[in-house]
Write a protein that holds these residues in place. Structure first.
Motif, PDB file in Angstrom:
ATOM      1  N   UNK A  14       0.824  -1.210   0.000  1.00 57.97           N
ATOM      2  CA  UNK A  14       0.000   0.000   0.000  1.00 57.97           C
ATOM      3  C   UNK A  14       0.858   1.260   0.000  1.00 57.97           C
ATOM      4  N   UNK A  15       1.968   1.214   0.727  1.00 58.00           N
ATOM      5  CA  UNK A  15       2.838   2.391   0.780  1.00 58.00           C
ATOM      6  C   UNK A  15       3.497   2.634  -0.569  1.00 58.00           C
ATOM      7  N   UNK A  16       3.987   1.564  -1.219  1.00 57.83           N
ATOM      8  CA  UNK A  16       4.670   1.694  -2.511  1.00 57.83           C
ATOM      9  C   UNK A  16       3.744   2.222  -3.570  1.00 57.83           C
ATOM     10  N   UNK A  17       2.443   1.961  -3.464  1.00 58.08           N
ATOM     11  CA  UNK A  17       1.491   2.399  -4.479  1.00 58.08           C
ATOM     12  C   UNK A  17       0.713   3.618  -4.035  1.00 58.08           C
ATOM     13  N   UNK A  18       1.191   4.304  -3.023  1.00 53.09           N
ATOM     14  CA  UNK A  18       0.547   5.535  -2.578  1.00 53.09           C
ATOM     15  C   UNK A  18      -0.679   5.305  -1.751  1.00 53.09           C
ATOM     16  N   UNK A  19      -1.024   4.049  -1.485  1.00 57.29           N
ATOM     17  CA  UNK A  19      -2.255   3.788  -0.753  1.00 57.29           C
ATOM     18  C   UNK A  19      -2.102   4.111   0.727  1.00 57.29           C
ATOM     19  N   UNK A  20      -0.833   4.221   1.185  1.00 62.19           N
ATOM     20  CA  UNK A  20      -0.639   4.505   2.582  1.00 62.19           C
ATOM     21  C   UNK A  20      -0.789   5.973   2.907  1.00 62.19           C
ATOM     22  N   UNK A  21      -0.810   6.844   1.892  1.00 66.43           N
ATOM     23  CA  UNK A  21      -0.952   8.281   2.095  1.00 66.43           C
ATOM     24  C   UNK A  21      -2.417   8.660   1.972  1.00 66.43           C
ATOM     25  N   UNK A  22      -2.758   9.767   2.623  1.00 68.22           N
ATOM     26  CA  UNK A  22      -4.151  10.189   2.570  1.00 68.22           C
ATOM     27  C   UNK A  22      -4.221  11.708   2.705  1.00 68.22           C
ATOM     28  N   UNK A  23      -5.397  12.265   2.437  1.00 62.76           N
ATOM     29  CA  UNK A  23      -5.640  13.701   2.531  1.00 62.76           C
ATOM     30  C   UNK A  23      -6.772  13.943   3.523  1.00 62.76           C
ATOM     31  N   UNK A  24      -6.549  14.862   4.444  1.00 61.18           N
ATOM     32  CA  UNK A  24      -7.584  15.225   5.393  1.00 61.18           C
ATOM     33  C   UNK A  24      -8.643  16.096   4.727  1.00 61.18           C
ATOM     34  N   UNK A  25      -9.672  16.374   5.477  1.00 61.87           N
ATOM     35  CA  UNK A  25     -10.782  17.184   4.949  1.00 61.87           C
ATOM     36  C   UNK A  25     -10.244  18.541   4.471  1.00 61.87           C
ATOM     37  N   UNK A  26     -10.507  18.923   3.182  1.00 63.40           N
ATOM     38  CA  UNK A  26      -9.918  20.163   2.631  1.00 63.40           C
ATOM     39  C   UNK A  26     -10.629  21.402   3.159  1.00 63.40           C
ATOM     40  N   UNK A  27      -9.840  22.452   3.345  1.00 64.09           N
ATOM     41  CA  UNK A  27     -10.389  23.760   3.686  1.00 64.09           C
ATOM     42  C   UNK A  27     -10.309  24.619   2.429  1.00 64.09           C
ATOM     43  N   UNK A  28     -11.442  24.875   1.819  1.00 65.36           N
ATOM     44  CA  UNK A  28     -11.477  25.614   0.552  1.00 65.36           C
ATOM     45  C   UNK A  28     -11.928  27.040   0.829  1.00 65.36           C
ATOM     46  N   UNK A  29     -11.058  27.985   0.531  1.00 68.63           N
ATOM     47  CA  UNK A  29     -11.442  29.394   0.673  1.00 68.63           C
ATOM     48  C   UNK A  29     -12.266  29.788  -0.541  1.00 68.63           C
TER      49      UNK A  29
END
Length: 374
Positions: A14-29
């Motif tokens: 998962x780490x090698x294929x980017x699956x281990x990374x994630x994005x938190x809830x975005x703050x959009x101005x």
């Protein structure tokens, strides 16, 4: 042990294929997500979410809505909503997006804030504000110097100080004109104006002279110089028996020569005479390029080649030939004791390559293809 190995391999995959990374809830101005269920976050890499922009803002694509994507580096685009300013035009509008800069031209005596010439679309709007304000009538000190040019002024700086009795020796709105050195000129107005304590930007004196006029075949340049000023001409003169087509000179205009005259072509003298032939047209002393004359052969002479010769590059094309006829006279017939088989004329004229049939007179037979003459 085997279970631990499987867990480690799974985490590595998962780490090698980017699956281990994630994005938190975005703050959009200046814009919301189209769907913002908390169960979607944290989001995995490559997940996308549709969002809209508030009024007066647009996505970088300038569509009404777009997708926010989770990447290994975070959310993309980093600034989902950009300020969008519309300038009304007759029957239309001009759209300027955040980060873009435009040039502003104010009326005489007015300027943008801090004498700026441009304004930029920012998140909070135009910077500086899109307003041309009245400029305080403050004089100017000495105008800037320019390369290859001098200030063309009727009075010196010392005289101006005596007149104004202040450090600003040029009044608001006053103009000065630059005079470029010989061989140099401006590509715009040669004057600058004092506005609000500052001079408008002067034009550069650029090299507008010319060297090496273009060469023309079979022509020389009269009184050729090493350098020509803008507006000067280089005149061409053809060598003997040659003419120019088009203009006879070129002009130096701001460092560039105008169109070169077309190549010169030679004139021809009288056409050459030919043996046993004559020219059918009226003779001239000089013939221009492309002119042709017509020949004809005398009676009983055969024409070989073109009937016309043409003047080309000062020379006539190859003339024709009048081939001489064969003449069988009465003397020849008597001398060789022969007679013409089909004709009884005293003289016979035959063209080149004509066949002539003889027969022997009585007593002088033809023997094996040969006539034995007495």
């Amino acid at each position: 042990m085997l279970f631990l190995i499987n867990v480690l391999l799974t985490l590595w995959f998962y780490t090698a294929h980017g699956q281990g990374k994630h994005c938190n809830y975005p703050v959009i101005k200046h814009g919301p997500l189209y769907h913002s269920y908390s169960g979607y976050f944290p989001a995995h890499v490559n997940q996308q979410f549709l969002y809209n922009s508030d009024q007066y803002f647009v996505p970088p694509s300038q569509y009404s809505s777009d997708y926010l994507a989770c990447t290994a580096e975070g959310w993309s685009p980093e600034e989902p909503c950009l300020r969008n300013i519309f300038n009304n035009l007759e029957n239309g509008y001009n759209s300027i997006v955040q980060g873009k800069t435009v040039r502003v031209c104010c009326y005489h005596g007015y300027s943008l804030q801090n004498n700026q010439k441009t304004m930029t679309c920012t998140e909070s709007g135009w910077s500086p504000p899109p307003r041309c304000i009245f400029v305080k009538k403050v004089g100017c000190s000495q105008p800037p110097q320019i390369d290859h040019g001098t200030i063309n002024s009727s009075s010196s700086a010392e005289e101006r100080r005596e007149i104004h009795e202040q450090s600003c020796i040029y009044q608001y709105g006053e103009e000065v004109t630059y005079k470029c050195d010989e061989g140099f000129g401006t590509d715009g107005p040669a004057s600058i104006r004092c506005l609000g304590g500052e001079w408008s930007h002067p034009q550069d004196c650029i090299n507008v002279s010319c060297v090496n006029p273009p060469q023309v075949e079979n022509a020389i340049i009269q009184n050729q110089k090493s350098r020509y000023q803008s507006g000067e001409r280089a005149c061409y003169e053809c060598i003997a028996n040659y003419d120019l087509f088009g203009e006879i000179d070129v002009v130096c205009l701001n460092g560039t020569w105008t169109k070169t005259p077309q190549y010169s072509q030679g004139k021809c003298g009288p056409p050459p005479p030919i043996d046993n032939g004559d020219i059918t047209s009226l003779l001239h002393l000089v013939y221009p390029p492309g002119m042709f004359v017509e020949y004809q052969c005398q009676d009983y002479y055969e024409l070989r080649g073109s009937r016309n010769v043409v003047c080309q590059n000062g020379e006539w094309s190859e003339p024709l030939k009048c081939l001489e006829a064969c003449v069988i006279s009465e003397e020849i017939v008597k001398k060789h004791h022969i007679q013409l088989r089909w004709k009884h004329d005293t003289n016979l004229y035959s063209k080149t390559e004509d066949n002539i049939v003889f027969m022997c007179q009585h007593g002088y037979p033809c023997q094996e293809g040969k006539v034995v003459y007495p």
